[in-house]
Design a protein around this motif. Sequence first.
Motif, PDB file in Angstrom:
ATOM      1  N   ARG A   1      35.907  38.342  38.432  1.00  0.00           N
ATOM      2  CA  ARG A   1      35.381  36.902  39.219  1.00  0.00           C
ATOM      3  C   ARG A   1      36.481  36.839  40.127  1.00  0.00           C
ATOM      4  O   ARG A   1      35.863  36.319  41.286  1.00  0.00           O
ATOM      5  CB  ARG A   1      35.580  35.768  38.115  1.00  0.00           C
ATOM      6  N   ASP A   2      37.559  37.355  40.198  1.00  0.00           N
ATOM      7  CA  ASP A   2      38.584  37.235  41.171  1.00  0.00           C
ATOM      8  C   ASP A   2      38.151  38.021  42.175  1.00  0.00           C
ATOM      9  O   ASP A   2      38.433  37.472  43.467  1.00  0.00           O
ATOM     10  CB  ASP A   2      39.975  37.593  40.809  1.00  0.00           C
ATOM     11  N   LEU A   3      37.949  39.362  42.033  1.00  0.00           N
ATOM     12  CA  LEU A   3      37.396  40.159  43.032  1.00  0.00           C
ATOM     13  C   LEU A   3      36.093  39.599  43.721  1.00  0.00           C
ATOM     14  O   LEU A   3      36.071  39.839  44.981  1.00  0.00           O
ATOM     15  CB  LEU A   3      36.931  41.542  42.391  1.00  0.00           C
ATOM     16  N   GLN A   4      35.105  38.874  43.092  1.00  0.00           N
ATOM     17  CA  GLN A   4      34.170  38.410  43.632  1.00  0.00           C
ATOM     18  C   GLN A   4      34.498  37.094  44.436  1.00  0.00           C
ATOM     19  O   GLN A   4      34.019  36.991  45.648  1.00  0.00           O
ATOM     20  CB  GLN A   4      33.132  37.774  42.593  1.00  0.00           C
ATOM     21  N   ALA A   5      35.120  36.481  44.197  1.00  0.00           N
ATOM     22  CA  ALA A   5      36.031  35.348  44.978  1.00  0.00           C
ATOM     23  C   ALA A   5      36.556  35.826  46.167  1.00  0.00           C
ATOM     24  O   ALA A   5      36.052  35.256  47.392  1.00  0.00           O
ATOM     25  CB  ALA A   5      37.100  34.553  44.319  1.00  0.00           C
ATOM     26  N   HIS A   6      37.424  36.978  46.051  1.00  0.00           N
ATOM     27  CA  HIS A   6      37.912  37.873  47.379  1.00  0.00           C
ATOM     28  C   HIS A   6      37.097  38.009  48.214  1.00  0.00           C
ATOM     29  O   HIS A   6      37.034  38.102  49.469  1.00  0.00           O
ATOM     30  CB  HIS A   6      38.955  38.760  46.673  1.00  0.00           C
ATOM     31  N   VAL A   7      35.975  38.831  47.796  1.00  0.00           N
ATOM     32  CA  VAL A   7      34.919  39.301  48.620  1.00  0.00           C
ATOM     33  C   VAL A   7      34.071  38.329  49.507  1.00  0.00           C
ATOM     34  O   VAL A   7      33.705  38.329  50.571  1.00  0.00           O
ATOM     35  CB  VAL A   7      33.989  40.377  48.031  1.00  0.00           C
ATOM     36  N   THR A   8      33.791  37.176  48.637  1.00  0.00           N
ATOM     37  CA  THR A   8      33.076  36.294  49.066  1.00  0.00           C
ATOM     38  C   THR A   8      33.850  35.302  50.308  1.00  0.00           C
ATOM     39  O   THR A   8      33.315  34.999  51.412  1.00  0.00           O
ATOM     40  CB  THR A   8      32.737  34.962  48.257  1.00  0.00           C
TER      41      THR A   8
ATOM     42  N   ARG B   1      29.457  47.767  43.057  1.00  0.00           N
ATOM     43  CA  ARG B   1      29.109  48.026  41.611  1.00  0.00           C
ATOM     44  C   ARG B   1      29.929  47.280  40.396  1.00  0.00           C
ATOM     45  O   ARG B   1      29.437  47.446  39.255  1.00  0.00           O
ATOM     46  CB  ARG B   1      29.182  49.500  41.389  1.00  0.00           C
ATOM     47  N   ILE B   2      31.037  46.936  40.726  1.00  0.00           N
ATOM     48  CA  ILE B   2      31.784  46.098  39.874  1.00  0.00           C
ATOM     49  C   ILE B   2      31.625  44.783  39.589  1.00  0.00           C
ATOM     50  O   ILE B   2      31.511  44.336  38.617  1.00  0.00           O
ATOM     51  CB  ILE B   2      33.300  46.359  40.226  1.00  0.00           C
ATOM     52  N   THR B   3      31.351  43.793  40.734  1.00  0.00           N
ATOM     53  CA  THR B   3      30.966  42.537  40.567  1.00  0.00           C
ATOM     54  C   THR B   3      30.050  41.879  39.821  1.00  0.00           C
ATOM     55  O   THR B   3      30.176  40.577  39.340  1.00  0.00           O
ATOM     56  CB  THR B   3      30.923  41.796  42.153  1.00  0.00           C
ATOM     57  N   PRO B   4      29.041  42.606  39.210  1.00  0.00           N
ATOM     58  CA  PRO B   4      28.081  42.178  38.359  1.00  0.00           C
ATOM     59  C   PRO B   4      28.766  41.918  36.843  1.00  0.00           C
ATOM     60  O   PRO B   4      27.995  40.994  36.149  1.00  0.00           O
ATOM     61  CB  PRO B   4      26.796  43.133  38.261  1.00  0.00           C
TER      62      PRO B   4
END
Length: 116
Positions: free
Chosen positions: A102-109, A91-94
């Motif tokens: 963006r750092d969270l997105q990279a971490h999840v990816t 819910r945060i990554t959009p």
Amino acid sequence: MSPADLTIDAGRCWLTLGQPQRAEQSLTDGIRMLAPSRQRTRSLALADRAESALARRGLDAAATDARSALDAALATEASRCIKLVNDAAARITPHTSNAAVRDLQAHVTALPQAVS
């Protein structure tokens, strides 16, 4: 039920009632009270605190808490916990205009496919 659990549950109630600022304070207090061994509870409380920060448009705090929650959940290897935390992170990554998001997105990816 410990005082930490009661305080965290109060935070969840405040979040459900649409009071993210009160929720965040209760969750923060409860997280501080938790014993280090309570990683599953910590991860869920951090995910809830991320949700409360997101509700207040605090994207930096939301992303930071979501990442910490995900890391704690992964350390527990509890699939239910990982799913709940991952849902909160989703819910945060959009909100990609924010560097912390963006750092969270990279971490999840970068995580194993079973998680992301």
